[in-house]
Motif scaffolding. Sequence first.
Motif, short mmCIF file in Angstrom:
data_model
loop_
_atom_site.label_atom_id
_atom_site.label_comp_id
_atom_site.label_asym_id
_atom_site.label_seq_id
_atom_site.Cartn_x
_atom_site.Cartn_y
_atom_site.Cartn_z
N SER A 9 43.25 57.05 57.28
CA SER A 9 43.42 56.17 56.13
C SER A 9 44.51 55.14 56.42
O SER A 9 45.18 55.22 57.45
CB SER A 9 43.76 56.98 54.87
OG SER A 9 44.95 57.72 55.08
N THR A 10 44.70 54.22 55.50
CA THR A 10 45.53 53.04 55.76
C THR A 10 46.92 53.36 56.29
O THR A 10 47.35 52.84 57.31
CB THR A 10 45.65 52.20 54.48
OG1 THR A 10 44.35 51.84 54.04
CG2 THR A 10 46.48 50.94 54.73
N ASP A 11 47.65 54.20 55.59
CA ASP A 11 49.04 54.47 55.98
C ASP A 11 49.22 55.86 56.56
O ASP A 11 50.34 56.38 56.60
CB ASP A 11 49.96 54.30 54.76
CG ASP A 11 50.06 52.84 54.35
OD1 ASP A 11 50.11 51.99 55.26
OD2 ASP A 11 50.07 52.55 53.15
N GLU A 12 48.15 56.46 57.01
CA GLU A 12 48.22 57.80 57.57
C GLU A 12 48.76 57.75 59.00
O GLU A 12 48.38 56.88 59.79
CB GLU A 12 46.82 58.42 57.55
CG GLU A 12 46.81 59.91 57.78
CD GLU A 12 45.41 60.49 57.62
OE1 GLU A 12 45.27 61.71 57.61
OE2 GLU A 12 44.45 59.68 57.50
N ALA A 13 49.64 58.68 59.33
CA ALA A 13 50.18 58.73 60.68
C ALA A 13 49.08 59.10 61.67
O ALA A 13 48.15 59.85 61.35
CB ALA A 13 51.31 59.76 60.75
N ILE A 14 49.18 58.55 62.88
CA ILE A 14 48.21 58.84 63.94
C ILE A 14 48.59 60.18 64.55
O ILE A 14 49.61 60.29 65.23
CB ILE A 14 48.21 57.75 65.03
CG1 ILE A 14 48.07 56.35 64.41
CG2 ILE A 14 47.13 58.02 66.06
CD1 ILE A 14 46.77 56.11 63.71
N ASP A 15 47.78 61.21 64.30
CA ASP A 15 48.12 62.53 64.84
C ASP A 15 47.39 62.79 66.17
O ASP A 15 46.35 62.18 66.46
CB ASP A 15 47.79 63.63 63.85
CG ASP A 15 46.32 63.71 63.51
OD1 ASP A 15 45.57 64.35 64.28
OD2 ASP A 15 45.90 63.11 62.50
N TYR A 16 47.94 63.70 66.93
CA TYR A 16 47.45 63.99 68.29
C TYR A 16 46.01 64.50 68.29
O TYR A 16 45.18 64.03 69.08
CB TYR A 16 48.37 65.03 68.93
CG TYR A 16 47.93 65.47 70.32
CD1 TYR A 16 48.29 64.74 71.45
CD2 TYR A 16 47.17 66.63 70.50
CE1 TYR A 16 47.90 65.14 72.72
CE2 TYR A 16 46.77 67.03 71.77
CZ TYR A 16 47.14 66.28 72.87
OH TYR A 16 46.74 66.68 74.12
N GLU A 17 45.71 65.45 67.41
CA GLU A 17 44.39 66.09 67.45
C GLU A 17 43.26 65.10 67.24
O GLU A 17 42.29 65.06 68.00
CB GLU A 17 44.31 67.20 66.39
CG GLU A 17 45.04 68.47 66.74
CD GLU A 17 46.56 68.33 66.63
OE1 GLU A 17 47.03 67.33 66.01
OE2 GLU A 17 47.27 69.22 67.13
N ARG A 18 43.38 64.26 66.22
CA ARG A 18 42.26 63.37 65.91
C ARG A 18 42.17 62.18 66.86
O ARG A 18 41.07 61.78 67.24
CB ARG A 18 42.37 62.89 64.46
CG ARG A 18 41.96 63.96 63.44
CD ARG A 18 41.98 63.42 62.03
NE ARG A 18 43.35 63.16 61.58
CZ ARG A 18 43.66 62.58 60.42
NH1 ARG A 18 42.69 62.16 59.61
NH2 ARG A 18 44.91 62.41 60.06
N VAL A 19 43.32 61.61 67.25
CA VAL A 19 43.26 60.43 68.11
C VAL A 19 42.70 60.77 69.49
O VAL A 19 42.04 59.94 70.13
CB VAL A 19 44.65 59.77 68.23
CG1 VAL A 19 45.54 60.48 69.24
CG2 VAL A 19 44.50 58.29 68.62
N MET A 20 42.90 62.01 69.93
CA MET A 20 42.40 62.40 71.24
C MET A 20 40.91 62.75 71.22
O MET A 20 40.30 62.94 72.28
CB MET A 20 43.20 63.59 71.78
CG MET A 20 44.66 63.28 72.06
SD MET A 20 44.89 62.07 73.39
CE MET A 20 44.64 63.11 74.83
N LYS A 21 40.32 62.81 70.02
CA LYS A 21 38.91 63.19 69.91
C LYS A 21 38.02 62.01 69.50
O LYS A 21 36.83 62.21 69.23
CB LYS A 21 38.75 64.33 68.91
CG LYS A 21 39.38 65.64 69.38
CD LYS A 21 39.22 66.74 68.33
CE LYS A 21 39.86 68.04 68.78
NZ LYS A 21 39.77 69.10 67.74
#
Length: 521
Positions: free
Chosen positions: A353-365
């Motif tokens: 979402s707009t202001d959601e932090a980029i987390d490791y699990e999702r960005v790597m998938k």
Amino acid sequence: MTLAVALFIGAATFLLYEILKRWRNFQLRDELGLDGPKPNFFFGNFGHFFDVMRTKGIEATPEIYPNLVKRFDKTFGFYFGSYLEIVTTDPEIIKEVFILQFGNFVARKKIAINMVYPMLDGLLQVDHHGTTGVGWKEMRSSITAIFTSGKMRKMHGLFEDKLCSLIDVLKAKCKQSEGCMDIYGEYQAFTMDMIARCALGQNISCIRDRSTECYQRARHFLANITYSKSIVYRLALFFPIFKYLRRFTVFGREERILLGQLSDIVHERNVQRAKGFMPAPPDLIDLMLAENEKRVENQQNPLNHDVIVSNAWAFFIAGYETTSTTLAFATYCLAKHPEVQISLLDEIKSTFSTDEAIDYERVMKMPYLHAIFCETLRLYPPSLTFTGRRCIKKTVIGGRIRVPVGVSVVCPVHAVMWSEEHYERPREFVPERFLSSPSKPSWSPTFLPFGIGPRNCVGARFAEMEFKTVLTEVVRRFEVKLDPEHAELRTVSANVLHGPKDGVLFAKLIEREFDIIQDSG
């Protein structure tokens, strides 16, 4: 008079020995049945590089090996000074050397200027046994333990404040010069901050202030450690004894100061650990010290102080330059191919979402982001020839080519990945080629930006994490367009690295309107 005669005879004997040895080395290529360009007695084939630069310009340097492959086929001999290298783009031979017969090729190619401290006993260059009693395999085991998924998740937590600083700076520069900026310079400052934080535990801010000592010295170091700018570098290629002058070169002086600071940090961390203080999350130095303590507990040879400093230095330099280069190349490709940028933005919007932090699990998938990562590395690999392996036990490759001890087999990775035999439309940016088989690049002998086999790049996972996190946030916040005055990308090959010509890559960034980015879900 007798002493003078003795010295003259000794010098003449030594000179004759070197001449005969050199002549003998120049017979080796023919004895092995290999083709290749005719060598010069003093410089071997190295003069070929300078001939290309003189006649076609420095931007022609990335084409040197692909053009040699066209002239002499997939496997040929090339002389650096009097030292023979077997150059190959044959996937079967690559698989043999880097995987199937790896035991005969565990040593890296010798780059004379690196055969002294701080490179000699660091993982990038260390031989089978090492001069300190710890060889590449033991060292690799200790350092690999640092780059597990669990530890990467902890390091990822260090990204957020640095990423916010990058976005703030880019937003400010969007309001200047119609958003045109040297995006390569911005990424270099960011990756410097990230490597300093994750590798050294140092909270510097190059993103906001380029005058910091660490940034200036590292930039000066990298700008001058090339054969085109350093006389000592060139001399060491032909007369290895000159490697001992490394510390007195322009780049060596900067390196010596930075190493001294690194050494002090390692000493300080040892004192802190002895007092029971453990930082959270830990950085690379703390993780290396922890692995070293395990080695002592298991009665293994510990990594000595200089080896730990050498490895921290190697990670600092390699991680800083290569990741920033790949990010810059990817940004250029997205600007040149807006349809790819739109597809990536759609994937980002459906994941965060707009202001959601980029987390490791999702960005790597994210599959399309991964395809862009792979395709950028295929088309613009940041390191071109660091994949050399030196033979430590005579063997035969390709069913016919005898490889003597001491001869290196080198794979110019870009010549492999730009070949029409391995990729359709190889000079075009087509991320979709990696969507059908996203796991294949990790083992394929035709996809080699991180090398292949047991001595591939140990920091590949960290580089991937950093690339994906940064590119996701930049595309989420900005539309990237070509800078009209820098619409054509020119690259150069210097030392073993591949980067933008003149060390700059311009792009135009336009801040996205807040309401354009819809919340997911």
